[in-house]
Design a protein around this motif. Structure first.
Motif, PDB file in Angstrom:
ATOM      1  N   GLY A 536      21.981  44.656  42.944  1.00  0.00           N
ATOM      2  CA  GLY A 536      21.525  43.795  41.864  1.00  0.00           C
ATOM      3  C   GLY A 536      22.533  42.744  41.470  1.00  0.00           C
ATOM      4  N   GLY A 537      23.763  42.885  41.905  1.00  0.00           N
ATOM      5  CA  GLY A 537      24.831  41.954  41.576  1.00  0.00           C
ATOM      6  C   GLY A 537      26.163  42.624  41.804  1.00  0.00           C
ATOM      7  N   PHE A 538      27.232  42.011  41.299  1.00  0.00           N
ATOM      8  CA  PHE A 538      28.558  42.615  41.418  1.00  0.00           C
ATOM      9  C   PHE A 538      29.378  42.257  40.189  1.00  0.00           C
ATOM     10  CE2 PHE A 538      28.595  38.518  43.602  1.00  0.00           C
ATOM     11  CZ  PHE A 538      29.670  37.863  43.011  1.00  0.00           C
ATOM     12  N   ASP A 539      30.450  42.981  39.984  1.00  0.00           N
ATOM     13  CA  ASP A 539      31.286  42.769  38.800  1.00  0.00           C
ATOM     14  C   ASP A 539      32.678  42.245  39.142  1.00  0.00           C
ATOM     15  OD1 ASP A 539      29.505  44.014  36.606  1.00  0.00           O
ATOM     16  OD2 ASP A 539      29.510  45.503  38.196  1.00  0.00           O
ATOM     17  N   HIS A 540      33.288  42.812  40.169  1.00  0.00           N
ATOM     18  CA  HIS A 540      34.669  42.453  40.501  1.00  0.00           C
ATOM     19  C   HIS A 540      34.816  42.255  42.002  1.00  0.00           C
ATOM     20  CE1 HIS A 540      35.065  44.097  36.499  1.00  0.00           C
ATOM     21  NE2 HIS A 540      34.785  45.311  36.928  1.00  0.00           N
ATOM     22  N   ILE A 541      35.796  41.451  42.382  1.00  0.00           N
ATOM     23  CA  ILE A 541      36.127  41.259  43.795  1.00  0.00           C
ATOM     24  C   ILE A 541      37.632  41.400  43.962  1.00  0.00           C
ATOM     25  CG2 ILE A 541      36.146  39.667  45.750  1.00  0.00           C
ATOM     26  CD1 ILE A 541      33.611  38.431  44.740  1.00  0.00           C
ATOM     27  N   CYS A 542      38.032  42.191  44.942  1.00  0.00           N
ATOM     28  CA  CYS A 542      39.434  42.313  45.328  1.00  0.00           C
ATOM     29  C   CYS A 542      39.572  41.771  46.752  1.00  0.00           C
ATOM     30  CB  CYS A 542      39.901  43.768  45.303  1.00  0.00           C
ATOM     31  SG  CYS A 542      39.785  44.555  43.690  1.00  0.00           S
ATOM     32  N   ASN A 592      36.182  40.349  37.256  1.00  0.00           N
ATOM     33  CA  ASN A 592      37.576  40.150  37.658  1.00  0.00           C
ATOM     34  C   ASN A 592      37.648  39.759  39.122  1.00  0.00           C
ATOM     35  OD1 ASN A 592      39.422  41.129  35.337  1.00  0.00           O
ATOM     36  ND2 ASN A 592      37.892  42.743  35.497  1.00  0.00           N
ATOM     37  N   LEU A 593      38.547  38.849  39.412  1.00  0.00           N
ATOM     38  CA  LEU A 593      38.889  38.494  40.787  1.00  0.00           C
ATOM     39  C   LEU A 593      40.368  38.787  40.965  1.00  0.00           C
ATOM     40  CD1 LEU A 593      38.355  37.153  43.556  1.00  0.00           C
ATOM     41  CD2 LEU A 593      38.833  34.942  42.465  1.00  0.00           C
ATOM     42  N   ASN A 636      43.638  37.448  38.666  1.00  0.00           N
ATOM     43  CA  ASN A 636      45.027  37.876  38.766  1.00  0.00           C
ATOM     44  C   ASN A 636      45.368  38.175  40.223  1.00  0.00           C
ATOM     45  OD1 ASN A 636      46.006  38.171  35.831  1.00  0.00           O
ATOM     46  ND2 ASN A 636      44.070  39.284  35.804  1.00  0.00           N
ATOM     47  N   GLY A 637      46.631  38.413  40.481  1.00  0.00           N
ATOM     48  CA  GLY A 637      47.071  38.697  41.841  1.00  0.00           C
ATOM     49  C   GLY A 637      47.937  39.929  41.902  1.00  0.00           C
ATOM     50  N   VAL A 638      48.016  40.502  43.084  1.00  0.00           N
ATOM     51  CA  VAL A 638      48.939  41.598  43.366  1.00  0.00           C
ATOM     52  C   VAL A 638      49.870  41.116  44.465  1.00  0.00           C
ATOM     53  CG1 VAL A 638      49.183  43.955  44.226  1.00  0.00           C
ATOM     54  CG2 VAL A 638      47.269  43.373  42.722  1.00  0.00           C
ATOM     55  N   ALA A 639      51.175  41.264  44.207  1.00  0.00           N
ATOM     56  CA  ALA A 639      52.172  40.800  45.168  1.00  0.00           C
ATOM     57  C   ALA A 639      52.943  41.988  45.719  1.00  0.00           C
ATOM     58  CB  ALA A 639      53.127  39.808  44.504  1.00  0.00           C
ATOM     59  N   LEU A 704      44.151  48.771  38.102  1.00  0.00           N
ATOM     60  CA  LEU A 704      44.551  48.345  36.760  1.00  0.00           C
ATOM     61  C   LEU A 704      43.937  46.994  36.409  1.00  0.00           C
ATOM     62  CD1 LEU A 704      46.464  49.148  34.399  1.00  0.00           C
ATOM     63  CD2 LEU A 704      48.224  47.779  35.519  1.00  0.00           C
ATOM     64  N   LEU A 705      43.895  46.093  37.361  1.00  0.00           N
ATOM     65  CA  LEU A 705      43.437  44.736  37.086  1.00  0.00           C
ATOM     66  C   LEU A 705      41.920  44.602  37.010  1.00  0.00           C
ATOM     67  CD1 LEU A 705      46.029  42.757  39.223  1.00  0.00           C
ATOM     68  CD2 LEU A 705      45.838  42.759  36.731  1.00  0.00           C
ATOM     69  N   VAL A 706      41.164  45.535  37.578  1.00  0.00           N
ATOM     70  CA  VAL A 706      39.704  45.433  37.454  1.00  0.00           C
ATOM     71  C   VAL A 706      39.167  46.241  36.277  1.00  0.00           C
ATOM     72  CG1 VAL A 706      39.375  44.975  39.910  1.00  0.00           C
ATOM     73  CG2 VAL A 706      39.165  47.318  39.055  1.00  0.00           C
ATOM     74  N   THR A 707      40.021  47.039  35.649  1.00  0.00           N
ATOM     75  CA  THR A 707      39.608  47.755  34.444  1.00  0.00           C
ATOM     76  C   THR A 707      39.824  46.866  33.223  1.00  0.00           C
ATOM     77  OG1 THR A 707      41.790  48.708  34.007  1.00  0.00           O
ATOM     78  CG2 THR A 707      40.330  49.942  35.500  1.00  0.00           C
ATOM     79  N   GLU A 708      39.529  47.417  32.054  1.00  0.00           N
ATOM     80  CA  GLU A 708      39.754  46.684  30.808  1.00  0.00           C
ATOM     81  C   GLU A 708      41.127  46.971  30.214  1.00  0.00           C
ATOM     82  OE1 GLU A 708      37.621  44.364  29.003  1.00  0.00           O
ATOM     83  OE2 GLU A 708      37.110  44.303  31.132  1.00  0.00           O
ATOM     84  N   ARG A 709      41.963  47.663  30.970  1.00  0.00           N
ATOM     85  CA  ARG A 709      43.275  48.027  30.408  1.00  0.00           C
ATOM     86  C   ARG A 709      44.154  46.802  30.164  1.00  0.00           C
ATOM     87  NH1 ARG A 709      45.042  53.735  33.301  1.00  0.00           N
ATOM     88  NH2 ARG A 709      42.943  54.652  33.380  1.00  0.00           N
TER      89      ARG A 709
END
Length: 730
Positions: A536-542, A592-593, A636-639, A704-709
């Motif tokens: 039906g759709g999506f919420d986040h992409i990593c 979140n992306l 956001n990004g992860v390095a 961590l980045l796709v949650t609401e934390r």
């Protein structure tokens, strides 16, 4: 073996003979639950009255084993059955009589459910079903209460009582609609006493119940009742013209599959946003011939407005679906959205009127007023639920409702349950208590996460990490087989969910997979459209996909390798964000992306010119996309620093090359695992924490980045490099 056309007879006496009495009950239950023409998912219950030794006195006592609350017959095991002292259950009739004398039958009914715990045999912790009295008070040693479409079609007919007599000739009795519980059990007990030759009862607008003193005979007779009902319906159906005239004939025509799926993929994310105003929903699309036959029909508006009849159905599908009178041959996508918007507004108003006109002083607060079933001519049905399993079951139940309507209209006239009766089931305090007892939803429940690069390394680990907290995973990779392998691992571990298989274009479970090339905008768009059809759709992409192309021995990198590095590490992430942004804006739900950069973005290293500069560009891409996609989407990004263990970017030859470059001793025939460990430790020793960095370390950052934390964090890059001080910002 009996000859059945409309159900499956699967009893294996040789197998059954090896089972103890309770195992035979489980066996019978699984056979009945395994055929959806016999009962729906989670519906119906079975029982056996068995003689057992009392654990305290050692005396033989009669024990009722009955499917407990919340179980499913198809998958039931021994622990899914309650065990109760039959004598104590019968004694509760006196308690009920005393309490019901006040005239407040509903409170007395509810109180009796709490009394069942006082009749528990051998400390069995399984909660008893509200249908327990039906099984206890009937005379048969073995009882089957089923919800077959063919029987419910009779039960939901205007002339139900007369039809029961006409079809079964007095062998099956009739009881008008009563809410399941003690009163209904007593009514059935009286019928059995007055008609000792009867071994089945038609339950008005509900289903039927049958019994026998032999479990195999009970199983066979249950099927015989259903077979007889189905044969009668089919004869009448064909006499009325069959498929050519079903539901009054066709009003609209089905769109070709390619066009159908294109419209669905375009409208689904928007519709998901509309129905997810209170809580997010996961969708299931069904567009097979049977459901399209109904939604395209002349009678679909009338019948859908009546709603469902069986309580098991509307607890999932609500009192009625939303039917959208859209002409697929004459109207476009904009018109469909406009009609959906109007229909949703009216549906919510109707649901509020239904609640306020039927509620009692102690009714629970009104629940989400959005529909869980949407019917669109030319396209099919869209069912919604808190997860993929629930939306599939919702689709299954409305399929059952459609089949019931087909049968009822063939033999008589379909009627639905009166609104007040429906409300009293939907908002039953016992049902509310059951909902309140359910465990809290996981942190990523109701959310769909697309992981690009999920076939290996960090992406694979991230997919496994996110699903643990309730996310639905879309595993994407250039390598289709690798993506499928990750999705299969998740589905095997967390289950494909219960529900009807093969429901059109979204036959998937907690995870699915697609191939995509992130350097190709059309490939990305096609993948996102498939995600819409699946959930039906999506919420986040990593985005974890990346490439490292080292310079040659002269320090040179070919132009085409430079271009490929930037195409994957920078342009690919931009294309994903740009295409996903269109869907996010249409859906209207926050998301979140998360992109993958590198510690190398801040540290220049000899031999990785293209990679390092591409990752520096990716760092800034995070900031630019955060601006572009705000305020709806956080970017956001992860390095990571160098991840050797479990990384697809470190095949054996690259590991050996790195060991040689850094002068680390190794043997040519040394095991790959040993070589990887040496190189990983070398990189770790250059950090402050001195521990090798793993894909699991990175996956925690994506989680961590796709949650609401970190809900107020966007445009940032989180380093997971073990403390690489050369990469400290300066």
């Amino acid at each position: 073996m009996p000859d059945f056309k409309h159900v499956n007879y699967s009893w294996d006496e040789e197998h059954a003979a090896k089972l103890d009495a309770v195992e035979r009950l489980v066996y019978r239950s699984n056979l009945l639950g395994g055929d959806q023409r016999v009962t729906n998912t989670g519906g119906g219950n079975t029982s056996s009255k068995l003689t057992e030794a009392d654990p305290l006195t050692g005396e033989e006592v009669e024990v009722l084993w009955v499917k407990g609350s919340g179980g499913d017959l198809r998958t039931a095991k021994r622990e899914n059955f309650s065990s109760l002292y039959q004598e104590k259950l019968i004694a509760l009739q006196g308690v009920y009589a005393a309490r019901a004398e006040t005239g407040l039958k509903s409170p007395a009914e509810d109180e009796m459910v709490g009394m069942y715990t006082h009749t528990t045999f051998n400390l069995n912790p399984r909660a008893s079903s509200i249908d327990t009295p039906l099984h206890s008070f009937l005379p048969g040693k073995h009882v089957d209460h089923m919800h077959p479409n063919a029987i419910i079609a009779i039960a939901a007919s205007k002339r139900c009582e007369a039809l029961t007599q006409e079809i079964f000739g007095g062998e099956m009795a009739y009881v008008p609609w009563m809410r399941p519980g003690f009163e209904l059990g007593l009514a059935m007990q009286e019928i059995a006493k007055l008609h000792p030759g009867v071994q089945a009862i038609m339950m008005g607008q509900h289903g039927f119940i049958s019994w026998d003193d032999d479990d195999q005979v009970c199983y066979r007779k249950t099927l015989e009742w259903i077979e007889k009902a189905a044969a009668y319906i089919e004869d009448k159906y064909q006499a009325k013209g069959g498929d050519a005239t079903v539901f009054g004939g066709s009003k609209y025509q089905t769109l070709p599959e390619t066009e159908r799926h294109a419209i669905l993929s375009a409208v689904l994310p928007w519709l998901r946003g509309q129905v997810s105003q209170q809580k997010r929903f996961i969708g299931t699309v069904q567009d097979d011939e049977k459901i399209l036959r109904f939604v395209n029909s002349q009678d679909a508006p009338r019948l859908s407005e009546l709603g469902t009849s069986c309580p098991d159905h509307f607890l999932r599908t609500k009192i009625k679906p939303l039917y959208v009178d859209w002409n697929p041959q004459a109207e476009d996508l904009a018109s469909l959205k406009a009609k959906l918007a109007t229909g949703l507004e009216q549906y919510r108003a109707d649901y509020a009127d239904y609640y306020h006109s039927c509620k009692h002083h102690n009714s629970p607060a009104m629940r989400d007023p959005n529909p869980t079933v949407v019917l669109i001519p030319g396209l099919g049905m869209i069912a919604w639920g808190k997860d993929k399993s629930e939306s599939r079951v919702t689709a299954e139940f409305y399929n059952c409702a459609v089949e019931v309507m087909r049968g009822a209209e063939a033999i008589d006239e379909y009627i639905s349950l009166p609104q007040q009766e429906a409300f009293d089931i939907e908002y039953w305090l016992l049902e509310e208590a059951k909902l309140q007892r359910m465990p809290a939803e996981k942190e990523l429940a109701r959310q769909v996460v697309v992981v690009i690069g999920a076939g290996s390394g960090i992406g694979k680990e991230t997919a496994h990490r996110l699903v643990k907290d309730g996310a639905h995973l879309v595993c994407v990779d250039l390598n289709a087989e690798a993506a499928q392998a990750t999705a299969s691992e998740i589905s095997q571990r967390y289950g494909v969910g219960i529900g009807v298989a093969g429901t059109g274009v979204s036959n998937c479970g907690p995870a699915t997979s697609f191939a995509a090339n992130i350097t190709d905008r059309a490939s990305i768009r096609a993948m996102l459209d498939q995600v819409a059809l699946a959930y039906g759709g999506f919420d986040h992409i990593c985005v974890t996909a990346g490439i490292f192309v080292p310079s040659d021995t002269t320090g040179h990198i070919p132009d085409e390798k430079w271009a490929l590095t930037f195409a994957i590490n920078v342009t690919g992430s931009y294309l994903v964000g740009d295409e996903a942004g269109k869907t996010w804006r249409d859906q209207g739900l926050r998301g979140n992306l998360v992109l993958t950069t590198s510690a190398n973005a801040a540290v220049a290293k000899k031999g990785s010119l293209a990679y390092d500069t591409s990752k520096a560009a990716a760092n800034h891409l995070v900031r630019e996309l955060a601006m572009e996609l705000s305020p709806l989407v956080r970017v956001n990004g992860v390095a990571p620093a160098t991840v050797v263990q479990g990384s697809a970017m470190f095949p054996r030859d690259r590991v050996i090359g790195s060991l040689a470059k850094y002068g680390i001793p190794y043997q040519d025939d040394e095991a790959t695992e040993s070589l990887v460990s040496k190189l990983a430790q070398f990189y770790a020793d250059r950090t402050l924490t001195k521990n090798p960095i793993t894909p699991a370390d990175q996956a925690e950052a994506y989680f961590l980045l796709v949650t609401e934390r970190l809900s107020k964090t966007t445009g940032q890059v989180i380093t997971v490099d073990g403390g690489l001080h050369e990469a400290f910002l300066r």
